[in-house]
Scaffold this motif. Structure first.
Motif, PDB file in Angstrom:
ATOM      1  N   GLY A  42      -4.386  -1.597  -6.239  1.00 41.89           N
ATOM      2  CA  GLY A  42      -5.555  -1.394  -5.399  1.00 41.89           C
ATOM      3  C   GLY A  42      -5.231  -1.228  -3.933  1.00 41.89           C
ATOM      4  O   GLY A  42      -5.989  -1.650  -3.056  1.00 41.89           O
ATOM      5  N   LEU A  43      -4.102  -0.622  -3.632  1.00 45.99           N
ATOM      6  CA  LEU A  43      -3.661  -0.484  -2.243  1.00 45.99           C
ATOM      7  C   LEU A  43      -4.418   0.624  -1.523  1.00 45.99           C
ATOM      8  O   LEU A  43      -4.754   1.650  -2.114  1.00 45.99           O
ATOM      9  CB  LEU A  43      -2.159  -0.193  -2.198  1.00 45.99           C
ATOM     10  N   VAL A  44      -4.646   0.399  -0.230  1.00 49.18           N
ATOM     11  CA  VAL A  44      -5.343   1.377   0.602  1.00 49.18           C
ATOM     12  C   VAL A  44      -4.579   1.556   1.904  1.00 49.18           C
ATOM     13  O   VAL A  44      -4.220   0.575   2.565  1.00 49.18           O
ATOM     14  CB  VAL A  44      -6.793   0.935   0.913  1.00 49.18           C
ATOM     15  N   ALA A  45      -4.317   2.808   2.265  1.00 47.29           N
ATOM     16  CA  ALA A  45      -3.728   3.136   3.564  1.00 47.29           C
ATOM     17  C   ALA A  45      -4.868   3.398   4.529  1.00 47.29           C
ATOM     18  O   ALA A  45      -5.712   4.262   4.270  1.00 47.29           O
ATOM     19  CB  ALA A  45      -2.831   4.364   3.443  1.00 47.29           C
ATOM     20  N   ARG A  46      -4.895   2.665   5.644  1.00 45.43           N
ATOM     21  CA  ARG A  46      -6.033   2.730   6.557  1.00 45.43           C
ATOM     22  C   ARG A  46      -5.608   3.200   7.946  1.00 45.43           C
ATOM     23  O   ARG A  46      -4.536   2.834   8.443  1.00 45.43           O
ATOM     24  CB  ARG A  46      -6.708   1.362   6.677  1.00 45.43           C
ATOM     25  N   ALA A  47      -6.490   3.982   8.571  1.00 45.84           N
ATOM     26  CA  ALA A  47      -6.336   4.361   9.972  1.00 45.84           C
ATOM     27  C   ALA A  47      -6.946   3.274  10.838  1.00 45.84           C
ATOM     28  O   ALA A  47      -7.711   2.424  10.363  1.00 45.84           O
ATOM     29  CB  ALA A  47      -7.014   5.697  10.233  1.00 45.84           C
ATOM     30  N   HIS A  48      -6.615   3.314  12.130  1.00 51.85           N
ATOM     31  CA  HIS A  48      -7.159   2.333  13.065  1.00 51.85           C
ATOM     32  C   HIS A  48      -7.802   3.056  14.242  1.00 51.85           C
ATOM     33  O   HIS A  48      -7.216   3.980  14.813  1.00 51.85           O
ATOM     34  CB  HIS A  48      -6.059   1.387  13.545  1.00 51.85           C
ATOM     35  N   GLY A  49      -9.014   2.629  14.575  1.00 49.12           N
ATOM     36  CA  GLY A  49      -9.721   3.237  15.692  1.00 49.12           C
ATOM     37  C   GLY A  49     -10.037   4.700  15.423  1.00 49.12           C
ATOM     38  O   GLY A  49     -10.389   5.091  14.308  1.00 49.12           O
ATOM     39  N   THR A  50      -9.881   5.511  16.453  1.00 45.83           N
ATOM     40  CA  THR A  50     -10.194   6.940  16.337  1.00 45.83           C
ATOM     41  C   THR A  50      -8.975   7.780  15.968  1.00 45.83           C
ATOM     42  O   THR A  50      -9.087   8.998  15.831  1.00 45.83           O
ATOM     43  CB  THR A  50     -10.775   7.464  17.661  1.00 45.83           C
ATOM     44  N   ALA A  51      -7.812   7.154  15.811  1.00 43.49           N
ATOM     45  CA  ALA A  51      -6.586   7.886  15.489  1.00 43.49           C
ATOM     46  C   ALA A  51      -6.516   8.084  13.985  1.00 43.49           C
ATOM     47  O   ALA A  51      -6.058   7.205  13.246  1.00 43.49           O
ATOM     48  CB  ALA A  51      -5.371   7.123  16.001  1.00 43.49           C
ATOM     49  N   LYS A  52      -6.968   9.249  13.513  1.00 38.31           N
ATOM     50  CA  LYS A  52      -7.064   9.504  12.079  1.00 38.31           C
ATOM     51  C   LYS A  52      -6.504  10.888  11.761  1.00 38.31           C
ATOM     52  O   LYS A  52      -6.823  11.865  12.444  1.00 38.31           O
ATOM     53  CB  LYS A  52      -8.528   9.456  11.631  1.00 38.31           C
ATOM     54  N   PRO A  53      -5.668  10.973  10.717  1.00 41.59           N
ATOM     55  CA  PRO A  53      -5.279  12.305  10.261  1.00 41.59           C
ATOM     56  C   PRO A  53      -6.487  13.041   9.692  1.00 41.59           C
ATOM     57  O   PRO A  53      -7.522  12.423   9.412  1.00 41.59           O
ATOM     58  CB  PRO A  53      -4.238  12.008   9.177  1.00 41.59           C
ATOM     59  N   ARG A  54      -6.336  14.344   9.507  1.00 45.99           N
ATOM     60  CA  ARG A  54      -7.441  15.160   8.996  1.00 45.99           C
ATOM     61  C   ARG A  54      -7.052  15.838   7.688  1.00 45.99           C
ATOM     62  O   ARG A  54      -5.910  16.252   7.514  1.00 45.99           O
ATOM     63  CB  ARG A  54      -7.854  16.216  10.023  1.00 45.99           C
ATOM     64  N   ARG A  79      -1.059  -2.605   4.178  1.00 47.49           N
ATOM     65  CA  ARG A  79      -0.644  -3.991   4.369  1.00 47.49           C
ATOM     66  C   ARG A  79      -0.516  -4.704   3.026  1.00 47.49           C
ATOM     67  O   ARG A  79      -1.069  -4.284   2.022  1.00 47.49           O
ATOM     68  CB  ARG A  79      -1.666  -4.737   5.231  1.00 47.49           C
ATOM     69  N   GLY A  80       0.205  -5.822   3.047  1.00 45.04           N
ATOM     70  CA  GLY A  80       0.221  -6.729   1.912  1.00 45.04           C
ATOM     71  C   GLY A  80       1.010  -6.260   0.707  1.00 45.04           C
ATOM     72  O   GLY A  80       0.743  -6.691  -0.419  1.00 45.04           O
ATOM     73  N   LEU A  81       2.019  -5.407   0.924  1.00 46.49           N
ATOM     74  CA  LEU A  81       2.829  -4.956  -0.212  1.00 46.49           C
ATOM     75  C   LEU A  81       3.706  -6.073  -0.781  1.00 46.49           C
ATOM     76  O   LEU A  81       3.836  -6.223  -1.989  1.00 46.49           O
ATOM     77  CB  LEU A  81       3.709  -3.776   0.203  1.00 46.49           C
ATOM     78  N   CYS A  82       4.347  -6.827   0.101  1.00 47.45           N
ATOM     79  CA  CYS A  82       5.187  -7.963  -0.307  1.00 47.45           C
ATOM     80  C   CYS A  82       6.216  -7.565  -1.365  1.00 47.45           C
ATOM     81  O   CYS A  82       6.408  -8.256  -2.375  1.00 47.45           O
ATOM     82  CB  CYS A  82       4.320  -9.114  -0.829  1.00 47.45           C
ATOM     83  N   GLN A  83       6.881  -6.440  -1.125  1.00 45.05           N
ATOM     84  CA  GLN A  83       7.861  -5.924  -2.074  1.00 45.05           C
ATOM     85  C   GLN A  83       9.282  -6.263  -1.640  1.00 45.05           C
ATOM     86  O   GLN A  83       9.623  -6.157  -0.459  1.00 45.05           O
ATOM     87  CB  GLN A  83       7.730  -4.398  -2.181  1.00 45.05           C
ATOM     88  N   ARG A  84      10.111  -6.641  -2.615  1.00 45.99           N
ATOM     89  CA  ARG A  84      11.553  -6.790  -2.427  1.00 45.99           C
ATOM     90  C   ARG A  84      12.203  -5.776  -3.361  1.00 45.99           C
ATOM     91  O   ARG A  84      12.085  -5.877  -4.581  1.00 45.99           O
ATOM     92  CB  ARG A  84      12.007  -8.213  -2.727  1.00 45.99           C
ATOM     93  N   LEU A  85      12.865  -4.790  -2.779  1.00 39.58           N
ATOM     94  CA  LEU A  85      13.310  -3.627  -3.528  1.00 39.58           C
ATOM     95  C   LEU A  85      14.834  -3.508  -3.481  1.00 39.58           C
ATOM     96  O   LEU A  85      15.389  -2.991  -2.510  1.00 39.58           O
ATOM     97  CB  LEU A  85      12.672  -2.357  -2.944  1.00 39.58           C
ATOM     98  N   PRO A  86      15.535  -3.944  -4.522  1.00 39.97           N
ATOM     99  CA  PRO A  86      16.981  -3.731  -4.557  1.00 39.97           C
ATOM    100  C   PRO A  86      17.337  -2.254  -4.693  1.00 39.97           C
ATOM    101  O   PRO A  86      18.399  -1.810  -4.254  1.00 39.97           O
ATOM    102  CB  PRO A  86      17.437  -4.542  -5.775  1.00 39.97           C
ATOM    103  N   VAL A  87      16.451  -1.496  -5.351  1.00 34.15           N
ATOM    104  CA  VAL A  87      16.561  -0.033  -5.417  1.00 34.15           C
ATOM    105  C   VAL A  87      15.164   0.530  -5.206  1.00 34.15           C
ATOM    106  O   VAL A  87      14.163  -0.145  -5.463  1.00 34.15           O
ATOM    107  CB  VAL A  87      17.136   0.446  -6.769  1.00 34.15           C
ATOM    108  N   TRP A  88      15.089   1.746  -4.740  1.00 30.68           N
ATOM    109  CA  TRP A  88      13.782   2.394  -4.600  1.00 30.68           C
ATOM    110  C   TRP A  88      13.950   3.911  -4.577  1.00 30.68           C
ATOM    111  O   TRP A  88      15.034   4.428  -4.280  1.00 30.68           O
ATOM    112  CB  TRP A  88      13.031   1.931  -3.351  1.00 30.68           C
ATOM    113  N   THR A  89      12.878   4.593  -4.927  1.00 24.87           N
ATOM    114  CA  THR A  89      12.816   6.053  -4.860  1.00 24.87           C
ATOM    115  C   THR A  89      11.508   6.433  -4.193  1.00 24.87           C
ATOM    116  O   THR A  89      10.454   5.874  -4.506  1.00 24.87           O
ATOM    117  CB  THR A  89      12.897   6.683  -6.263  1.00 24.87           C
ATOM    118  N   ALA A  90      11.562   7.370  -3.270  1.00 28.49           N
ATOM    119  CA  ALA A  90      10.363   7.880  -2.606  1.00 28.49           C
ATOM    120  C   ALA A  90      10.274   9.382  -2.827  1.00 28.49           C
ATOM    121  O   ALA A  90      11.287  10.089  -2.811  1.00 28.49           O
ATOM    122  CB  ALA A  90      10.393   7.569  -1.115  1.00 28.49           C
TER     123      ALA A  90
END
Length: 219
Positions: A42-54, A79-90
């Motif tokens: 249920g993660l959400v990426a949030r903008a702050h104030g008026t600085a927002k992508p379009r 926020r709040g991912l709390c991940q410990r990643l010995p390996v990762w892929t993006a």
């Protein structure tokens, strides 16, 4: 591009601009929130104030839609991912629009920097095209290092895959293997994840001027 056979397959987060129902949109197309498609978190990426992508249409360049970051102050924060990643892929479907610095994504531990205990995928050093990509973070050996061996014109979407295991970081662009760099077997600690910027020295830096259609982080 495709993930290598030894890549992990569980998405920590998955942001896809083609799923417009995952976006909180203003009348002008500005995006205040982008919800992850990954199950359970249920993660959400949030903008702050008026600085927002379009939100912008893909315009026949591959993706149906993308978020355009202005390179000045547009950042989305998870926020709040709390991940410990010995390996990762993006995986990032991204179209840089201008030369210079630009963090595609970065993760930090609480109170820390992305280049040390976290992760950072950075366009630092990009010149007349998308010809530079540096990956830093936990276990890094040395500072910035260009892992791109090819080049993509600005405004053209590329599928960038970064695989970080216990010994090295591998980069693929549009399915083509590019540079590698060694790492030490240290966990990346990611409490916060930013899209469109790096985070170090206690502030957001190196903001992306470009378009991001999709971003996935696997553990």
């Amino acid at each position: 591009a495709s993930l290598s056979a030894d890549s992990p397959a569980h998405p920590v987060c998955w942001f896809d601009a083609s799923q417009t129902g995952s976006l909180s949109l203003g009348a002008d197309g500005s995006v205040s929130a982008w919800r992850s498609r990954a199950e359970g978190a249920g993660l959400v990426a949030r903008a702050h104030g008026t600085a927002k992508p379009r939100l912008v249409p893909g315009g026949g360049r591959g993706p149906r839609a993308a978020l355009r970051f202005d390179g000045h102050d547009d950042v989305l924060l998870i926020r709040g991912l709390c991940q410990r990643l010995p390996v990762w892929t993006a995986v990032a479907v991204v179209a840089p629009l201008a030369p210079g610095h630009g963090g595609i994504a970065s993760g930090v531990p609480l109170g820390g920097d992305d280049y040390d205990a976290g992760l950072a995928i950075d366009l630092f050093g990009t010149t007349g095209s998308f010809n530079y990509l540096s990956v830093e973070g936990a276990g890094r050996q040395g500072g910035r290092l260009n892992q791109r061996t090819g080049s993509t014109p600005f405004g053209v979407f590329a599928v960038v895959v970064v695989c970080r295991d216990q010994t090295e970081i591998r980069v693929y662009v549009d399915g083509v293997p590019e540079g590698t760099r060694p790492v030490s077997p240290v966990e990346a600690r990611v409490h916060e994840l930013r899209l469109g910027a790096r985070r170090y020295g206690g502030r957001d830096q190196e903001l992306l001027r470009g378009e991001l259609a999709e971003f996935i982080l696997f553990d």
